[in-house]
Design a protein around this motif. Sequence first.
Motif, PDB file in Angstrom:
ATOM      1  N   GLN A  49    -110.280  31.493  89.603  1.00 46.41           N
ATOM      2  CA  GLN A  49    -110.723  31.281  88.229  1.00 46.41           C
ATOM      3  C   GLN A  49    -109.878  32.073  87.235  1.00 46.41           C
ATOM      4  N   ILE A  50    -109.491  33.298  87.626  1.00 50.94           N
ATOM      5  CA  ILE A  50    -108.637  34.108  86.753  1.00 50.94           C
ATOM      6  C   ILE A  50    -107.271  33.441  86.572  1.00 50.94           C
ATOM      7  N   THR A  51    -106.667  33.027  87.677  1.00 52.98           N
ATOM      8  CA  THR A  51    -105.341  32.400  87.586  1.00 52.98           C
ATOM      9  C   THR A  51    -105.409  31.039  86.904  1.00 52.98           C
ATOM     10  N   ALA A  52    -106.532  30.329  87.076  1.00 51.39           N
ATOM     11  CA  ALA A  52    -106.678  29.029  86.415  1.00 51.39           C
ATOM     12  C   ALA A  52    -106.735  29.191  84.905  1.00 51.39           C
ATOM     13  N   VAL A  53    -107.516  30.164  84.448  1.00 52.42           N
ATOM     14  CA  VAL A  53    -107.590  30.424  83.003  1.00 52.42           C
ATOM     15  C   VAL A  53    -106.224  30.838  82.466  1.00 52.42           C
ATOM     16  N   ALA A  54    -105.525  31.679  83.234  1.00 54.58           N
ATOM     17  CA  ALA A  54    -104.190  32.117  82.807  1.00 54.58           C
ATOM     18  C   ALA A  54    -103.219  30.941  82.754  1.00 54.58           C
ATOM     19  N   ALA A  55    -103.292  30.050  83.754  1.00 51.85           N
ATOM     20  CA  ALA A  55    -102.394  28.893  83.783  1.00 51.85           C
ATOM     21  C   ALA A  55    -102.653  27.965  82.605  1.00 51.85           C
ATOM     22  N   VAL A  56    -103.919  27.721  82.300  1.00 57.67           N
ATOM     23  CA  VAL A  56    -104.254  26.858  81.168  1.00 57.67           C
ATOM     24  C   VAL A  56    -103.797  27.494  79.859  1.00 57.67           C
ATOM     25  N   THR A  57    -103.996  28.803  79.736  1.00 58.53           N
ATOM     26  CA  THR A  57    -103.581  29.501  78.515  1.00 58.53           C
ATOM     27  C   THR A  57    -102.066  29.454  78.337  1.00 58.53           C
ATOM     28  N   LEU A  58    -101.344  29.789  79.403  1.00 55.46           N
ATOM     29  CA  LEU A  58     -99.881  29.770  79.332  1.00 55.46           C
ATOM     30  C   LEU A  58     -99.351  28.348  79.143  1.00 55.46           C
ATOM     31  N   GLY A  59    -100.032  27.372  79.771  1.00 57.03           N
ATOM     32  CA  GLY A  59     -99.623  25.985  79.594  1.00 57.03           C
ATOM     33  C   GLY A  59     -99.825  25.511  78.171  1.00 57.03           C
ATOM     34  N   GLY A  60    -100.946  25.899  77.570  1.00 60.72           N
ATOM     35  CA  GLY A  60    -101.183  25.550  76.173  1.00 60.72           C
ATOM     36  C   GLY A  60    -100.176  26.199  75.243  1.00 60.72           C
ATOM     37  N   TRP A  61     -99.828  27.453  75.544  1.00 57.46           N
ATOM     38  CA  TRP A  61     -98.815  28.170  74.755  1.00 57.46           C
ATOM     39  C   TRP A  61     -97.465  27.486  74.871  1.00 57.46           C
ATOM     40  N   TYR A  62     -97.110  27.095  76.077  1.00 56.89           N
ATOM     41  CA  TYR A  62     -95.839  26.403  76.305  1.00 56.89           C
ATOM     42  C   TYR A  62     -95.803  25.074  75.547  1.00 56.89           C
ATOM     43  N   LEU A  63     -96.884  24.285  75.645  1.00 53.19           N
ATOM     44  CA  LEU A  63     -96.903  22.981  74.975  1.00 53.19           C
ATOM     45  C   LEU A  63     -96.852  23.123  73.459  1.00 53.19           C
ATOM     46  N   PHE A  64     -97.561  24.133  72.930  1.00 56.80           N
ATOM     47  CA  PHE A  64     -97.525  24.352  71.485  1.00 56.80           C
ATOM     48  C   PHE A  64     -96.084  24.642  71.034  1.00 56.80           C
ATOM     49  N   TRP A  65     -95.407  25.489  71.814  1.00 52.77           N
ATOM     50  CA  TRP A  65     -94.011  25.787  71.507  1.00 52.77           C
ATOM     51  C   TRP A  65     -93.136  24.544  71.632  1.00 52.77           C
ATOM     52  N   ARG A  66     -93.401  23.724  72.648  1.00 52.57           N
ATOM     53  CA  ARG A  66     -92.606  22.506  72.851  1.00 52.57           C
ATOM     54  C   ARG A  66     -92.735  21.566  71.655  1.00 52.57           C
ATOM     55  N   TRP A  67     -93.953  21.389  71.186  1.00 53.38           N
ATOM     56  CA  TRP A  67     -94.179  20.445  70.095  1.00 53.38           C
ATOM     57  C   TRP A  67     -93.656  20.981  68.753  1.00 53.38           C
ATOM     58  N   THR A  68     -93.724  22.286  68.572  1.00 57.18           N
ATOM     59  CA  THR A  68     -93.418  22.833  67.241  1.00 57.18           C
ATOM     60  C   THR A  68     -92.012  23.385  67.096  1.00 57.18           C
ATOM     61  N   GLU A  69     -91.367  23.821  68.194  1.00 55.19           N
ATOM     62  CA  GLU A  69     -90.103  24.537  68.029  1.00 55.19           C
ATOM     63  C   GLU A  69     -88.966  24.074  68.944  1.00 55.19           C
ATOM     64  N   SER A  70     -89.241  23.234  69.920  1.00 57.91           N
ATOM     65  CA  SER A  70     -88.188  22.970  70.909  1.00 57.91           C
ATOM     66  C   SER A  70     -87.685  21.531  70.940  1.00 57.91           C
ATOM     67  N   LEU A  71     -88.230  20.658  70.115  1.00 56.91           N
ATOM     68  CA  LEU A  71     -87.823  19.259  70.183  1.00 56.91           C
ATOM     69  C   LEU A  71     -86.380  19.084  69.713  1.00 56.91           C
ATOM     70  N   ASN A  72     -85.670  18.204  70.390  1.00 56.91           N
ATOM     71  CA  ASN A  72     -84.313  17.861  69.983  1.00 56.91           C
ATOM     72  C   ASN A  72     -84.408  16.762  68.917  1.00 56.91           C
ATOM     73  N   TYR A  73     -84.302  17.151  67.665  1.00 51.05           N
ATOM     74  CA  TYR A  73     -84.498  16.191  66.575  1.00 51.05           C
ATOM     75  C   TYR A  73     -83.346  15.197  66.465  1.00 51.05           C
ATOM     76  N   ASP A  74     -82.243  15.467  67.148  1.00 44.11           N
ATOM     77  CA  ASP A  74     -81.143  14.510  67.163  1.00 44.11           C
ATOM     78  C   ASP A  74     -81.360  13.401  68.191  1.00 44.11           C
ATOM     79  N   ALA A  75     -82.398  13.558  69.032  1.00 42.23           N
ATOM     80  CA  ALA A  75     -82.687  12.542  70.057  1.00 42.23           C
ATOM     81  C   ALA A  75     -84.197  12.451  70.266  1.00 42.23           C
TER      82      ALA A  75
END
Length: 612
Positions: free
Chosen positions: A32-58
Amino acid sequence: MNRNKEFYFSQYENRKPDPPVPHNVWIEFLWQITAVAAVTLGGWYLFWRWTESLNYDALWFAIPVVCAESCAFLGMVLFFNNLWSMRDVAPQSAPITLSEVIVDGGDQPISVDIFIPTYTEDPELTRYSIQDAKKITYPYAIDINIYVLDDGNRARMRKIAAQENVHYITRESNIGYKAGNLRNALEHSSGDFVVILDSDTRPFPTILENTLGYFKDKDVAWVQTPQWFYDVPEGITLDIYLEQRIGLIGKSVGRFVQIFLGPVSIGKDPFVSDPKLFYDVILRRRNRANASFCCGAGSIHRRDAVMEAALKAYATQIQQTVTAYSCNETDHSISNTLKREFSVSTEITPYKFHVSEDIYTSIILQSDTERNWKSVLHPHVESKMLSPLDMHSWAMQRYKYAGGTLDILRNDNPLFRSGMTFQQKLMYAMTFWSYLAPLWNCIFIAAPLMALFTGISPISSYSKEFFLHLIPFLVMHECASAFGTWGIDNRKGRTLNLAFFSFNLRAIWAVLCGREIQFHVTPKQRRSGNFLYLVWPQICVVVLTIIAMFWAITLQVISPDPRQTAALVVNGFWAATNAYAMTVLIGAALWKPSNDSLIRIDVKNRRWFRRA
């Protein structure tokens, strides 16, 4: 006289199933501890992907990839919710009289009907199931009736039923597939409880003694026991395999390799047919939400629950039909006439006429707004059955599962049914979502190949920030997966889930086109030859990966570009991982049992015998 013929599985008769994985509160806490951590880190990663990492040239490339990542993340969240905690239903002692399990029941013994549906399976194979059903014991007086439900209407099957002194039921048509067969049997039987087997399902003597106690809770509609394939090839460990070929040096090498990779088996079942993860983890942990569903063979049903649900569905269908045909809803005489007409032409269907009648019937019962029907996953194996023995049989079975489940999603989505709790809907959502995974898995397979061929990346850059967001999430996800499925090795199963994309895509397309998912009996004999024609998409992925890697490396050597080095490493590793998954399924298509040389197939009788 023992009339049994010797089949290939005779050599496995003494195999015993593993006990269920024990519940460990400390492992569950770590999960349960690692699951919560994985979901939290996954949400953080996705937020970064959507807001800061997209290749706007493609964006044509970047948006589909990040959408696929988001879909996969949602699937992970649903899966983690399913696995959150284990709450087994407390077992009860075997009931003595009917009054303990039936409302207003008397002091008479409980009566149980055992249904063995069969269609095209070898009658001699069904004899094994009949004989084991006759060996069922119970500590108290009980009335057990065994019924062979022969949709093939075969004289040989009728003769075997007579020889074994059990009931034989057939019908003129095969309408409704297995569900229609079961419905027909209910009309010709009267047991308080019904045990459903398949023609190759051989119950253990304890199946009733260990399960009927759950029905002391008079809201329990059915109990599902785990399915166990006792004929699955076990293979030999790598150290023993190498020792047999190159001696002690090979044995030492094999042991050294397994220190880092874990146990490696040669000749082991390539299809990962062992359903322990599904029954002992996924379905078992749905007990806490009353959301485990029926899986057919090895299940015990309360007749009253099935019939009550059928009558309600019957009344609802008549009312809906009357409403659709009635020109004037205020004209009660017309409505009453229509009701009388449709009540005659409409059939009562205790088991939904559907290729996935088991899960469909579960949905109907669990969404009953007037009753609190419960289900139980009994964690101990109480029967044994045969696994798919070749790629064709395995693919046919998986296609049926996927198509049947998705057909329910499209035509009678339980997520929009009233009567289910939010947690029950989440559990079913996880099931449906998992069958939609090929839609984004295709993107995950194509993305690294596209990047290698074109040099275009779906992210702005493979910078330090990218790895700082991605790697912690991946590490924690692996830790969570390990603790969540503790005691079960699911590495190969996860690999096959990715490689199986082409078969599930066919099922998705068939459902979208409105095609009926046909019921095909899983063959009980292995077909000879290889099945590479079934895995041509996987072969294409492997070939394209090799070409893409060669192309990208060649370009980097000819025209070195430091900015492309990280992209080459990341996408090359990603593509290689995908290709490896494809090779596992390709290997399964070429796989032959190690004892094929000792077995021949009698084509006329479709039966396996050992050579003299």
